[in-house]
Design a protein around this motif. Structure first.
Motif, mmCIF file in Angstrom:
data_model
loop_
_atom_site.group_PDB
_atom_site.id
_atom_site.type_symbol
_atom_site.label_atom_id
_atom_site.label_comp_id
_atom_site.label_asym_id
_atom_site.label_seq_id
_atom_site.Cartn_x
_atom_site.Cartn_y
_atom_site.Cartn_z
ATOM 1 N N ALA A 54 5.168 0.038 5.182
ATOM 2 C CA ALA A 54 4.146 0.546 6.104
ATOM 3 C C ALA A 54 4.252 -0.127 7.468
ATOM 4 C CB ALA A 54 2.760 0.330 5.509
ATOM 5 N N HIS A 55 4.553 -1.430 7.484
ATOM 6 C CA HIS A 55 4.698 -2.135 8.756
ATOM 7 C C HIS A 55 5.877 -1.572 9.553
ATOM 8 C CE1 HIS A 55 1.697 -5.084 7.614
ATOM 9 N NE2 HIS A 55 2.336 -5.285 6.459
ATOM 10 N N CYS A 56 6.947 -1.201 8.860
ATOM 11 C CA CYS A 56 8.104 -0.617 9.535
ATOM 12 C C CYS A 56 7.754 0.727 10.158
ATOM 13 C CB CYS A 56 9.263 -0.450 8.553
ATOM 14 S SG CYS A 56 9.826 -1.988 7.784
ATOM 15 N N LYS A 57 6.969 1.516 9.453
ATOM 16 C CA LYS A 57 6.577 2.828 9.975
ATOM 17 C C LYS A 57 5.714 2.681 11.221
ATOM 18 C CE LYS A 57 6.805 5.149 5.484
ATOM 19 N NZ LYS A 57 6.037 5.843 4.406
ATOM 20 N N ARG A 58 4.836 1.679 11.228
ATOM 21 C CA ARG A 58 4.004 1.453 12.411
ATOM 22 C C ARG A 58 4.846 0.974 13.597
ATOM 23 N NH1 ARG A 58 -0.027 -0.385 8.658
ATOM 24 N NH2 ARG A 58 0.730 -2.533 8.818
#
Length: 431
Positions: A54-58
């Motif tokens: 999720a952090h990568c997507k943000r």
């Protein structure tokens, strides 16, 4: 000869394109495991990511803006899907996602700051050049002051003890600050040069001189210069985040934090803004008195501060953290009663060690802090989505109960069967 050169160039271009494919609608280069063969060629800013993170997507939109901003520089911006190319993750010892690396030849730097476009771009630009960049034109200072809110400046020739020590410290902190060198005729009126060599830090539109040196004691100068640069590489009143708080801890100063809260648009309520400005006024008006012992700042992540204090602090509030012992201090006065004068008295109590202190590094405190963080996280998850939280934690508990039931209940039933058999045998004997 021209056609041969052009042909070689086209061949190399196609070969390179086979390794790299440009992400549609972005200047980010999608890299494969063949990146290991070329990562030492030129300068690279690379994000190691996993599609499920999720952090990568943000970070994806920010990363696209970073690539766009650095497009005109020699720095190539790319990313690697570490779930597909495990060899890349292994080669660079990637332990979490996303991991941001700057690669320059054999040199490798990891980024630990805030994941914003400006901070990541400045990180890359600092490392793309030499540790100390030379300023050769007086007009260059106008551009530097406009683009750099903080930098270090050495005025003098590139020789001598102070220059060597400055260059050595610049090598250490290159990833965290900009370092420049110039001459008195170039600097002119841009910095208050009285004697040469001179050393300054520029921030909040002012130059502050490094005065703590006596060149007769080289070891002492080296230690003092290191501490000075380490402490001065931060603004006087920065915003403290999860990305930079660990770096602020390295200053070994007392960290004075005005705790406020932001909304989703990163806006602070007027009453909290007034409190934050009041705390800032203390260090701005009494910099010479407090700057050597305290690093002031403000933080809009109450959960982070609550985990440090192991309690829910009111908003707004004030907390002072001893970065060497992990103890913290909280004023006895209520927030409404805090004034610049009251805060100064509180800071003086901390300096003479008469203020109550809490927390620390003992194992009991660590256990309690871990328990508090876990409880806070679960409470936050429950408030955000109680159904999902119930499913996440209820399912394992249900399986555990089934396992326990399957393990113990058959024994109980077997025991009852044995008792019934024994009773039947006794009855038959009596008959």
């Amino acid at each position: 000869m021209v056609s041969l050169t052009r042909g070689c160039f086209v061949a190399l271009l196609y070969a390179f394109s086979a390794i790299l494919t440009n992400t549609a609608g972005s200047r980010v280069l999608e890299l494969s495991d063949r990146f290991l063969d070329i990562h030492k060629d030129g300068q690279w800013l690379v994000m190691m990511y996993a599609p499920w993170c999720a952090h990568c997507k943000r970070l994806e939109p920010v990363w696209s803006h970073v690539a766009q901003h650095l497009h005109a520089t020699p720095i190539r911006v790319g990313r690697v899907d570490c779930t597909r190319f495990n060899s890349v993750a292994t080669a660079f010892k990637v332990k979490g996602f996303p991991t941001i690396l700057f690669l320059k030849g054999d040199q490798e730097y990891a980024y630990y700051g805030d994941r914003t476009r400006d901070e990541i771009v400045k990180f890359a630009l600092r490392l793309s050049g030499p540790p100390v960049q030379e300023i050769t034109k007086p007009q260059s200072f106008f551009t530097i002051k406009k683009d750099r809110d903080l930098y270090f400046l050495y005025v003098g020739d590139r020789s001598g003890v102070l220059w060597e020590l400055y260059h050595r410290v610049a090598n250490i902190f290159q990833a965290h600050a900009f370092f420049y060198q110039s001459h008195p005729t170039i600097v002119d009126k841009h910095a208050p040069v009285e004697n040469v060599p001179a050393l300054f830090v520029y921030k909040e539109s002012s130059h502050y001189n490094f005065t703590g040196h006596n060149l007769s004691d080289i070891d002492k100068v080296n230690e003092t210069l290191y501490k000075w640069v380490n402490a001065e590489r931060f603004p006087t009143f920065p915003k403290v985040t999860r990305g930079n708080i660990n770096q602020l801890y390295l200053t070994n100063k007392n960290l004075v934090l005005a705790v406020v809260e932001e909304n989703q648009l990163e806006e602070v309520a007027p009453d909290m803004l007034e409190f934050r400005d009041m705390v800032e006024s203390v260090i701005k008006s009494k910099r010479e008195k407090y700057h050597d012992h305290f690093q002031f700042g403000w933080i809009a992540s109450p959960d982070l501060v609550n985990n440090i204090a192991m309690m829910v602090l009111p908003l707004p509030s004030l907390i002072v953290i001893n970065t060497t012992t992990n103890h913290h201090h909280i004023p006895d006065d209520e927030t409404e009663k805090l004034t610049p004068h009251v805060i100064e008295l509180f800071l003086e109590q901390i300096r003479n060690e008469s203020a109550p202190r809490y927390g620390g590094n003992s194992w009991l405190v660590r256990i309690y802090r871990s328990w508090f963080e876990m409880r806070t996280t679960l409470a936050s998850m429950w408030r955000g989505n109680p159904i999902l939280t119930g499913v996440m934690f209820g399912t394992p508990v249900g399986f555990l109960l089934l396992i326990c039931y399957g393990s113990f209940c058959p024994d109980i039933l077997d025991a009852n069967d044995e008792e019934d058999e024994n009773a039947s045998s006794s009855h038959m004997k009596n008959d």
